[in-house]
Design a protein around this motif. Structure first.
Motif, PDB file in Angstrom:
ATOM      1  N   ALA A  85      88.069  47.779 -14.270  1.00  0.00           N
ATOM      2  CA  ALA A  85      88.154  49.104 -13.647  1.00  0.00           C
ATOM      3  C   ALA A  85      87.809  50.190 -14.661  1.00  0.00           C
ATOM      4  CB  ALA A  85      89.549  49.324 -13.076  1.00  0.00           C
ATOM      5  N   ASN A  86      88.320  50.055 -15.878  1.00  0.00           N
ATOM      6  CA  ASN A  86      88.013  51.017 -16.941  1.00  0.00           C
ATOM      7  C   ASN A  86      86.513  51.088 -17.203  1.00  0.00           C
ATOM      8  OD1 ASN A  86      90.651  51.705 -17.386  1.00  0.00           O
ATOM      9  ND2 ASN A  86      90.899  50.413 -19.208  1.00  0.00           N
ATOM     10  N   PHE A  87      85.881  49.905 -17.199  1.00  0.00           N
ATOM     11  CA  PHE A  87      84.453  49.835 -17.487  1.00  0.00           C
ATOM     12  C   PHE A  87      83.663  50.644 -16.463  1.00  0.00           C
ATOM     13  CE2 PHE A  87      80.397  47.780 -16.467  1.00  0.00           C
ATOM     14  CZ  PHE A  87      79.734  47.915 -17.679  1.00  0.00           C
ATOM     15  N   PHE A  88      83.957  50.407 -15.175  1.00  0.00           N
ATOM     16  CA  PHE A  88      83.234  51.129 -14.125  1.00  0.00           C
ATOM     17  C   PHE A  88      83.525  52.628 -14.189  1.00  0.00           C
ATOM     18  CE2 PHE A  88      82.874  46.929 -11.981  1.00  0.00           C
ATOM     19  CZ  PHE A  88      81.504  46.952 -11.783  1.00  0.00           C
ATOM     20  N   TYR A  89      84.754  52.944 -14.540  1.00  0.00           N
ATOM     21  CA  TYR A  89      85.141  54.357 -14.614  1.00  0.00           C
ATOM     22  C   TYR A  89      84.382  55.066 -15.730  1.00  0.00           C
ATOM     23  CZ  TYR A  89      88.163  58.423 -14.309  1.00  0.00           C
ATOM     24  OH  TYR A  89      88.631  59.685 -14.131  1.00  0.00           O
ATOM     25  N   ASN A  90      84.273  54.396 -16.857  1.00  0.00           N
ATOM     26  CA  ASN A  90      83.560  54.969 -18.004  1.00  0.00           C
ATOM     27  C   ASN A  90      82.076  55.139 -17.681  1.00  0.00           C
ATOM     28  OD1 ASN A  90      83.564  55.766 -20.882  1.00  0.00           O
ATOM     29  ND2 ASN A  90      82.255  53.970 -21.144  1.00  0.00           N
ATOM     30  N   LEU A  91      81.555  54.168 -16.935  1.00  0.00           N
ATOM     31  CA  LEU A  91      80.137  54.191 -16.558  1.00  0.00           C
ATOM     32  C   LEU A  91      79.810  55.436 -15.737  1.00  0.00           C
ATOM     33  CD1 LEU A  91      78.049  52.023 -17.231  1.00  0.00           C
ATOM     34  CD2 LEU A  91      78.364  51.077 -14.954  1.00  0.00           C
ATOM     35  N   GLU A 192      66.136  44.817  -8.011  1.00  0.00           N
ATOM     36  CA  GLU A 192      67.332  43.974  -8.138  1.00  0.00           C
ATOM     37  C   GLU A 192      68.439  44.526  -7.256  1.00  0.00           C
ATOM     38  OE1 GLU A 192      66.923  45.734 -11.425  1.00  0.00           O
ATOM     39  OE2 GLU A 192      66.198  44.192 -12.781  1.00  0.00           O
ATOM     40  N   SER A 193      68.139  44.767  -6.004  1.00  0.00           N
ATOM     41  CA  SER A 193      69.162  45.387  -5.156  1.00  0.00           C
ATOM     42  C   SER A 193      70.353  44.449  -4.955  1.00  0.00           C
ATOM     43  CB  SER A 193      68.561  45.800  -3.811  1.00  0.00           C
ATOM     44  OG  SER A 193      67.879  44.700  -3.265  1.00  0.00           O
ATOM     45  N   ASP A 194      70.128  43.136  -5.099  1.00  0.00           N
ATOM     46  CA  ASP A 194      71.235  42.189  -4.988  1.00  0.00           C
ATOM     47  C   ASP A 194      72.251  42.435  -6.090  1.00  0.00           C
ATOM     48  OD1 ASP A 194      69.913  41.157  -2.920  1.00  0.00           O
ATOM     49  OD2 ASP A 194      69.404  39.229  -3.855  1.00  0.00           O
ATOM     50  N   THR A 195      71.740  42.713  -7.290  1.00  0.00           N
ATOM     51  CA  THR A 195      72.629  42.967  -8.427  1.00  0.00           C
ATOM     52  C   THR A 195      73.495  44.184  -8.145  1.00  0.00           C
ATOM     53  OG1 THR A 195      70.669  42.387  -9.690  1.00  0.00           O
ATOM     54  CG2 THR A 195      72.634  43.054 -10.945  1.00  0.00           C
ATOM     55  N   VAL A 196      72.872  45.235  -7.648  1.00  0.00           N
ATOM     56  CA  VAL A 196      73.606  46.470  -7.363  1.00  0.00           C
ATOM     57  C   VAL A 196      74.690  46.203  -6.326  1.00  0.00           C
ATOM     58  CG1 VAL A 196      73.405  48.824  -6.515  1.00  0.00           C
ATOM     59  CG2 VAL A 196      71.586  47.841  -7.888  1.00  0.00           C
ATOM     60  N   LEU A 197      74.304  45.490  -5.275  1.00  0.00           N
ATOM     61  CA  LEU A 197      75.251  45.177  -4.216  1.00  0.00           C
ATOM     62  C   LEU A 197      76.425  44.369  -4.768  1.00  0.00           C
ATOM     63  CD1 LEU A 197      75.131  45.887  -1.195  1.00  0.00           C
ATOM     64  CD2 LEU A 197      74.509  43.497  -0.770  1.00  0.00           C
ATOM     65  N   ALA A 198      76.108  43.385  -5.597  1.00  0.00           N
ATOM     66  CA  ALA A 198      77.144  42.534  -6.181  1.00  0.00           C
ATOM     67  C   ALA A 198      78.069  43.366  -7.065  1.00  0.00           C
ATOM     68  CB  ALA A 198      76.511  41.414  -6.991  1.00  0.00           C
ATOM     69  N   ARG A 200      78.683  46.610  -6.889  1.00  0.00           N
ATOM     70  CA  ARG A 200      79.513  47.511  -6.082  1.00  0.00           C
ATOM     71  C   ARG A 200      80.615  46.737  -5.367  1.00  0.00           C
ATOM     72  NH1 ARG A 200      77.599  52.623  -6.353  1.00  0.00           N
ATOM     73  NH2 ARG A 200      75.348  52.902  -6.502  1.00  0.00           N
ATOM     74  N   ALA A 201      80.251  45.569  -4.843  1.00  0.00           N
ATOM     75  CA  ALA A 201      81.270  44.741  -4.179  1.00  0.00           C
ATOM     76  C   ALA A 201      82.333  44.335  -5.194  1.00  0.00           C
ATOM     77  CB  ALA A 201      80.624  43.503  -3.566  1.00  0.00           C
ATOM     78  N   GLY A 202      81.889  43.953  -6.378  1.00  0.00           N
ATOM     79  CA  GLY A 202      82.829  43.561  -7.432  1.00  0.00           C
ATOM     80  C   GLY A 202      83.769  44.697  -7.779  1.00  0.00           C
ATOM     81  N   GLU A 203      83.198  45.886  -7.917  1.00  0.00           N
ATOM     82  CA  GLU A 203      84.020  47.057  -8.252  1.00  0.00           C
ATOM     83  C   GLU A 203      85.058  47.301  -7.161  1.00  0.00           C
ATOM     84  OE1 GLU A 203      81.838  50.706  -8.563  1.00  0.00           O
ATOM     85  OE2 GLU A 203      83.584  51.820  -9.292  1.00  0.00           O
ATOM     86  N   THR A 204      84.628  47.171  -5.894  1.00  0.00           N
ATOM     87  CA  THR A 204      85.534  47.423  -4.773  1.00  0.00           C
ATOM     88  C   THR A 204      86.672  46.409  -4.733  1.00  0.00           C
ATOM     89  OG1 THR A 204      83.672  48.302  -3.534  1.00  0.00           O
ATOM     90  CG2 THR A 204      85.651  47.739  -2.274  1.00  0.00           C
TER      91      THR A 204
END
Lengths: 243, 214
Positions: A85-91, A192-198, A200-204
């Motif tokens: 969560a910290n990683f995504f927040y920092n990003l 690489e839209s699959d990567t983005v989707l993955a 975002r899903a992971g973050e959620t």
């Protein structure tokens, strides 16, 4: 010489943001609300549709997100999930930094910049948050919806989006703007839209696993969860904008 | 150029030293401050929650009782009830007021304890206190619960009665409990009478209790 000047500037920025509470805090105290203030409600002409989407999100949480989050939380230890969560927040620092600057909040923008520099280096790519724990730098959250409000945009009507939840016209536009400031969005540019989707899903799912119980508590506390959530959204945004 | 840099450094350092002086020392007066009062209550609640002896599921009832007592002592439910009902408060009989106050206290304790309980394993920052400029008997205390790395702001509005400060509102992530229920009750009273509201409150408390039993 240049470095010195840079650091002095940085210090000034930091100081500007840690000063004593300003007049905006006093706004908090006006809680001897006049009777008519109670009626202050956001326009909700789409209420029937919004209620439908609220129900959809409710089921989505209990049937999909919560089981996924619980299962994931069972496998992945909490300290790891916190770091994810910290990683995504920092990003997402660009979102906060740019919107602070757009609103002329240079000091708060400086805080975000300092946080990003400290957490990306000392905090190993944002996994840890030493800026907060060692340097007492709490994040200065801003988004494009708040920026639009600062420039005088009205909220428009209330919208409860499927998947995304409570919003209004202005904040929906704002979320669109912030999309372009989130580095994750740019990963998909080379197909690489699959990567983005993955991602975002992971973050959620990761985020959900850390918040299980909050929504249940909220529902237990309210008589009409749909309206309570709308009120809460309105109040929260008002304070975020005033800050 | 060099001289101006040195000058800047002096200015920056002196400003920093002023800001770094702990502000608590200046305000340490004879009577207890709102911040100390909150620190005491929330600290005691956390002690009960983290008490190993009380941690078992079979002692949950006892743990809850103790926390309830702490909340009951620090929260001014009469003030809260009045603020929540607003105009409708004046039109109620004393018996009705009393009943409402009792039910509302139950509801609030559930909500507040639920929120604090969910965060009991986390660190709390007692950020600062702020006194109202218009009314020396009112103050706000800002706290942050650090949960999973994120700070969740929980602020308390307090009113001074005698030598002590009492909580009359809790603002969690920008959402005021009192204002929240004011809206909810307002909506219900728009459709039903006062007896209907009381009935709805009772049902809510019962269903929350049933859920907890599970």
């Amino acid at each position: 010489m240049h470095y010195l000047r840079f650091f002095i500037l940085l210090f000034i920025l930091l100081l500007a943001s840690t000063g004593p509470a300003g007049a905006e805090e006093e706004e908090y105290f006006e809680d001897d609300w006049p009777a008519e203030e109670m009626a202050t409600r956001i326009a909700d002409p789409l209420e029937p549709v919004n209620r439908l989407f609220f129900q959809f999100n409710d089921k989505l949480y209990f049937w999909v997100l919560k089981p996924l989050g619980s299962g994931y939380g069972f496998v992945v230890p909490k300290p790891v999930r916190t770091k994810v969560a910290n990683f995504f927040y920092n990003l997402k620092t660009p979102v906060r930094l740019v919107n602070n600057v757009l609103q002329g909040k240079v000091g708060r923008g400086g805080v975000e910049l300092s946080r990003f520099m400290v957490n990306t280096t000392v905090g190993v790519g944002g996994l840890w948050d030493p800026a907060r724990h060692w340097f007492d730098l709490a994040p200065a959250e801003e988004d494009f919806g708040q920026t639009l409000a600062r420039y005088g945009a009205g909220a428009g009507i209330y919208i409860c989006w499927p998947l995304l939840g409570p919003s209004n016209i202005r904040d929906t536009l704002g979320a669109g703007g912030d999309y372009f400031l989130n580095p994750v969005s740019y990963l998909g540019m080379n197909g690489e839209s699959d990567t983005v989707l993955a991602l975002r899903a992971g973050e959620t799912v990761n985020g959900t696993s850390l918040r299980i119980g909050d929504y249940e508590d909220f529902k237990a506390a309210s008589f009409d969860p749909y309206s309570a959530m709308r009120d809460a959204y309105l109040q929260r945004r008002r304070i975020q904008i005033a800050r | 150029m060099k001289a101006s840099c040195a000058f800047m450094r002096v200015v920056v350092l002196s400003v920093m030293s002023i800001l770094l002086v702990p502000s608590g020392q200046a305000t340490a007066a004879a009577s207890i401050t709102p911040l100390e009062q909150i620190r005491e209550t929330v600290g005691s609640i956390l002690t009960v929650m983290q008490d190993k002896e009380l941690s078992g599921p079979e002692r949950r009832g006892e743990r809850r009782e103790r926390i309830m007592a702490l909340v009951q002592h620090r929260f001014d439910f009469a003030e809260m009830s009045q603020r929540t009902l607003g105009r409708d408060w004046k039109n109620r009989t004393d018996a009705e007021k009393k009943e409402f106050q009792h039910l509302f206290a139950e509801l609030l304790k559930n909500t507040y304890i639920g929120r604090v309980d969910a965060h009991s394993d986390e660190k709390i920052e007692y950020a600062r206190e702020l006194f109202s400029q218009n009314d020396p008997y009112r103050a706000r205390v800002y706290t942050n619960i650090i949960k999973n790395g994120r700070g969740i702001p929980i602020n308390y509005s307090l009113v001074k009665k005698g030598d002590e400060w009492f909580v009359y509102d809790v603002i969690i992530e920008g959402v005021s409990l009192v204002r929240n229920y004011r809206n909810e009750f307002g909506r219900i009273l728009g459709q039903e009478d006062f007896a209907g509201l009381v009935k709805r409150m009772r049902e809510k408390i019962e269903s929350n209790e049933a859920q907890r039993e599970e």
